[in-house]
Design a protein around this motif. Structure first.
Motif, mmCIF file in Angstrom:
data_model
loop_
_atom_site.group_PDB
_atom_site.id
_atom_site.type_symbol
_atom_site.label_atom_id
_atom_site.label_comp_id
_atom_site.label_asym_id
_atom_site.label_seq_id
_atom_site.Cartn_x
_atom_site.Cartn_y
_atom_site.Cartn_z
ATOM 1 N N TYR A 144 0.833 -1.201 0.000
ATOM 2 C CA TYR A 144 0.000 0.000 0.000
ATOM 3 C C TYR A 144 0.864 1.245 0.000
ATOM 4 C CZ TYR A 144 -3.624 -3.320 1.057
ATOM 5 O OH TYR A 144 -4.471 -4.368 0.988
ATOM 6 N N GLN A 145 0.541 2.141 -0.936
ATOM 7 C CA GLN A 145 1.248 3.408 -0.987
ATOM 8 C C GLN A 145 0.770 4.314 0.136
ATOM 9 O OE1 GLN A 145 0.702 4.900 -4.944
ATOM 10 N NE2 GLN A 145 2.141 3.444 -5.825
ATOM 11 N N ASP A 146 -0.475 4.137 0.529
ATOM 12 C CA ASP A 146 -1.026 4.936 1.606
ATOM 13 C C ASP A 146 -0.735 4.238 2.938
ATOM 14 O OD1 ASP A 146 -2.980 7.233 2.333
ATOM 15 O OD2 ASP A 146 -3.755 5.475 3.417
#
Length: 182
Positions: free
Chosen positions: A56-58
């Motif tokens: 996940y980039q977030d």
């Protein structure tokens, strides 16, 4: 006078026996599902399995994913432990012990559900769906436990049947969901 203790014993054995049958691992409500329903479930769990490999980039999504994984596995463990305890209490006809075990299971799963409920919704839509499905499964399980407990306290057979149905269904769904994370 001797009929009262005998009838109480019969009622206790019947209740514990039915709880044991319902909470026995491997006995699920899946047999009542149609082929399209089973296919949909399989597809949903495959979708969740794909979440395992996502990075996940977030950061918030990553934290939620880890919390969901932990809470799903812990919830499943609580359900399995309750199964074990109920099977042990069934052997000794200890209705009070079975009810206490159900109260403890309730007290253990409610905080796990609340933990997920209070977290922000993720940006990833598949992760959001997993969050919502977990909340639905656990809410259904908790509602079933509450109905079972009320039925024991008040002798309400309708609540008993509905509570058993809810807990059986949610137990099977939770078990399937937990398999994704193993």
């Amino acid at each position: 006078m001797k009929l009262v203790p005998l009838s109480l014993t019969i009622i206790t054995v019947t209740i514990l026996g039915s709880i044991f049958l319902i909470y026995t691992p491997g006995k699920t409500s899946e047999s009542h599902q149609t082929i399209p329903e089973k296919t949909q479930l399989i597809n949903e769990y495959l979708l969740y399995h794909s979440l395992l490999s996502d990075s996940y980039q977030d950061k918030g999504d990553q934290v939620l994913y880890e919390a969901l994984e932990n809470n799903i596995l812990m919830s499943n463990q609580v359900v399995k432990e309750l199964d074990f305890l109920l099977s042990e209490y069934q052997k000794t006809d200890a209705l009070e012990g079975a009810v206490d075990a159900m109260h403890i299971a309730y007290e253990e799963v409610v905080p796990l559900l609340r933990d997920i409920q209070t977290r922000f919704d993720p940006k990833d839509q598949n992760l959001l769906r997993l969050k919502e499905d977990y909340k639905q499964i656990m809410t259904q399980y908790i509602d079933g436990l509450i109905m079972l407990l009320h039925s024991f306290e008040n002798g309400e057979t309708e609540n008993y049947r509905e509570g058993l149905s809810l807990t059986m269904k949610s137990k099977a769904e939770l078990s399937n969901l937990a398999e994704v994370f193993k």
